[in-house]
Design an enzyme around this catalytic site. Structure first.
Site, short mmCIF file in Angstrom:
data_model
loop_
_atom_site.label_atom_id
_atom_site.label_comp_id
_atom_site.label_asym_id
_atom_site.label_seq_id
_atom_site.Cartn_x
_atom_site.Cartn_y
_atom_site.Cartn_z
N LYS A 154 0.84 -1.20 0.00
CA LYS A 154 0.00 0.00 0.00
C LYS A 154 0.88 1.25 0.00
O LYS A 154 2.03 1.21 0.43
CB LYS A 154 -0.87 0.03 1.27
CG LYS A 154 -2.03 -0.95 1.28
CD LYS A 154 -2.84 -0.78 2.56
CE LYS A 154 -3.96 -1.79 2.67
NZ LYS A 154 -5.03 -1.61 1.68
N ARG A 158 -10.38 -11.35 1.90
CA ARG A 158 -11.29 -12.35 1.32
C ARG A 158 -10.64 -13.75 1.32
O ARG A 158 -11.34 -14.75 1.38
CB ARG A 158 -11.73 -11.92 -0.09
CG ARG A 158 -10.62 -11.79 -1.07
CD ARG A 158 -11.03 -11.02 -2.32
NE ARG A 158 -11.07 -9.57 -2.10
CZ ARG A 158 -11.42 -8.69 -3.03
NH1 ARG A 158 -11.79 -9.09 -4.23
NH2 ARG A 158 -11.41 -7.40 -2.76
N1 BES Z 1 -8.19 -3.64 4.29
C1 BES Z 1 -8.35 -3.27 2.95
C2 BES Z 1 -9.65 -2.55 2.66
C3 BES Z 1 -9.88 -1.19 3.23
C4 BES Z 1 -9.10 -0.12 2.86
C5 BES Z 1 -10.97 -1.00 4.06
C6 BES Z 1 -9.38 1.14 3.37
C7 BES Z 1 -11.25 0.25 4.55
C8 BES Z 1 -10.43 1.32 4.22
C9 BES Z 1 -8.33 -4.51 2.04
O1 BES Z 1 -7.56 -5.58 2.47
C10 BES Z 1 -7.79 -4.05 0.72
O2 BES Z 1 -6.67 -3.66 0.69
N2 BES Z 1 -8.64 -4.11 -0.30
C11 BES Z 1 -8.28 -3.65 -1.58
C12 BES Z 1 -8.77 -4.66 -2.57
C13 BES Z 1 -8.21 -4.49 -3.96
C14 BES Z 1 -6.74 -4.84 -3.98
C15 BES Z 1 -8.98 -5.39 -4.90
C16 BES Z 1 -8.98 -2.30 -1.82
O3 BES Z 1 -10.10 -2.11 -1.36
O4 BES Z 1 -8.38 -1.45 -2.44
ZN ZN Z 2 -5.54 -5.44 1.85
#
Ligand code: BES
Ligand code: ZN
Ligand code: ZN
Length: 446
Positions: free
Chosen positions: A226, A300
């Protein structure tokens, strides 16, 4: 001890008729019963004699929730006559507004304004909901250096002790032996071992509810790392685990007549030489293969193994809570959790209950036509969708693959964090939809 100071909830008319002696003071204070405004009224000696609060259209949980931290320290009572259910709501709001997170502060929060327990309220409920909410907030706000998979396990163990529940934990390499390959794969790069926490409580013959929580104690994104801003708040990525532990505590404290199981997938999504890589292919607990399109879609993966295990016992209801996608926040903002459900009656009931309890959730569709976006050229499924739209829906469709067809299932995708402070909801970790889920279980399952 001095008498408790009365708090009256008034609109402009009630201000005139019921508080004529305070007209001049209220005028001088620009108070005419406006919603969200409070007027502190002194007696002739200048001592606080009563508190007037603007009356909203309907008395919701938050009506008095800002007062514990804004009124002078002391004891207050409700002066207005209220129904038992309104008084219960207001007292709950007061309790939720009395929370502070001061674990790391040398100077702890001093005593706050205190509200006498109003007559006829459901005190057992308020206490259980308050304690559970405080637990969820504490768990989420505690930084990741003090809140790893091990501390989530410790929390679950102390709940099990307190309520005489059974608990089993499968950790580290045992996850591979016991066939939780995706929980292991996501968590293996952390120095803090991944684990599946499995708690059971209640009457084995009662309706069965299984709660599943995403317990990613820190989500760096893995090798698909990230950005700094994207990562900053990721201590809260165990919010789903926190919320199901809070919900379980509420259920056990109140003693709902159900057969409860809680599964928490507790991992840290870290970066190391042995980390999960983009395009690795995993075999899930279900036996299907999953291509890792993005290591940041880790929630997931761990939920899939836990949901498949949950399904194997065919419970009457499965609820999972997860800080699963940024996309759900784009759709509904950070203060309104999204939920998905494969059962129409439960969907309407949860929507209504959420609104009734000032703990709203909003439903999004399990839109089948998007399922093909998860196709992989080399495995049975990809963990990310081919396009970038509808990300919370495709994430929910991914999870649905691990729910056996006719088991009623609710998936909650939520923020678990207040980005701003509102009355009763201070900035920091937050339970969102927990009270609504409790009520749904109580009314429709128990
Ligand atoms: N934990 C995050 C989702 C998240 C981010 C929830 C910010 C609330 C606030 C999750 O594991 C994630 O990184 N999801 C990605 C998925 C993508 C790579 C398909 C996302 O939402 O960008
Ligand atoms: Zn994530
Ligand atoms: Zn995550």
């Amino acid at each position: 001890m001095a008498d408790a100071i009365a708090i009256y909830i008034v609109n402009a008319e009630e201000l005139q008729t019921d508080h004529p002696d305070s007209t001049a003071w209220c005028q001088a204070s620009c108070f005419s019963g406006q919603v969200g405004k409070t007027c502190l009224v002194p007696d002739a000696t200048g001592k606080l004699s009563k508190v007037l609060v603007g009356r909203p259209d309907s008395l919701d949980t938050w009506t008095l929730a800002g007062l514990p931290k804004t009124l002078p320290t002391g004891t207050y009572r409700l002066g207005s006559t209220l129904s038992a259910s309104s008084a219960t709501k207001l007292y709950l709001g007061w309790q939720l507004g009395s929370y502070s997170f001061d674990r790391y502060k040398l100077t702890k929060t001093g005593p706050l304004a205190n509200l006498e327990i109003p007559d006829n309220i459901d005190l057992t409920y308020v206490k259980a909901a308050t304690e559970a909410t405080y637990l969820v907030r504490d768990l989420i706000t505690t930084p990741s250096n003090n809140m790893g998979p091990d501390q989530l396990e410790e929390t679950a163990r102390s709940l099990a002790d307190r309520y005489d529940a059974k608990i089993q934990v499968i950790a580290g390499g045992d996850l591979v032996i016991e066939n939780y390959p995706m929980i292991y794969a996501v968590g293996k790069a952390s120095t803090r071992a991944p684990r599946l926490i499995d708690l059971r409580w209640g009457n084995p013959d009662a309706p069965k509810v299984t709660l599943v929580g995403k317990g990613v104690c820190f989500d760096s994104g893995g090798l698909d790392v990230k950005s700094a801003t994207g990562m900053r708040l990721m201590k809260k990525d165990m919010g789903g685990a926190a919320q199901v532990l809070g919900l379980a505590q509420m259920i056990m404290e109140i003693g709902l007549p159900i057969n409860l199981r809680v599964l928490v997938a507790a991992v840290e999504n870290s970066i190391a030489g042995n980390a999960l890589r983009p395009l690795d292919i995993l075999t899930s607990r279900k036996g299907t293969t999953i291509e890792v399109g993005n290591t940041d879609a880790e929630g997931r993966l761990v939920l899939a193994d836990a949901l498949w295990e949950a399904s194997s016992e065919e419970p009457d209801l499965i609820i999972d809570c997860a800080t699963l996608t940024g996309a759900a926040r784009v759709a509904l903002g950070t203060e309104l959790p999204a939920f998905f459900c494969n059962h129409n009656e439960i969907t309407s009931a949860l929507l209504k209950t959420g609104l009734d309890l000032d703990d709203p959730l909003w439903n999004l569709p399990l839109h089948d036509a998007y399922r093909t976006m998860l196709d992989s050229p080399v495995a049975d499924m990809n963990n990310i969708a081919s396009g970038s739209y509808g990300g919370s829906i495709t994430a929910a469709l991914f999870l649905q693959e691990f729910i056996q067809a006719d088991i009623p299932w609710i998936h909650v995708d939520f923020m678990a964090y207040n980005l701003r402070s509102l009355p009763g909801r201070p900035e920091g970790g937050e339970a969102m939809g927990m009270r609504a889920l409790f009520e749904l279980i109580k009314k429709h399952i128990a």
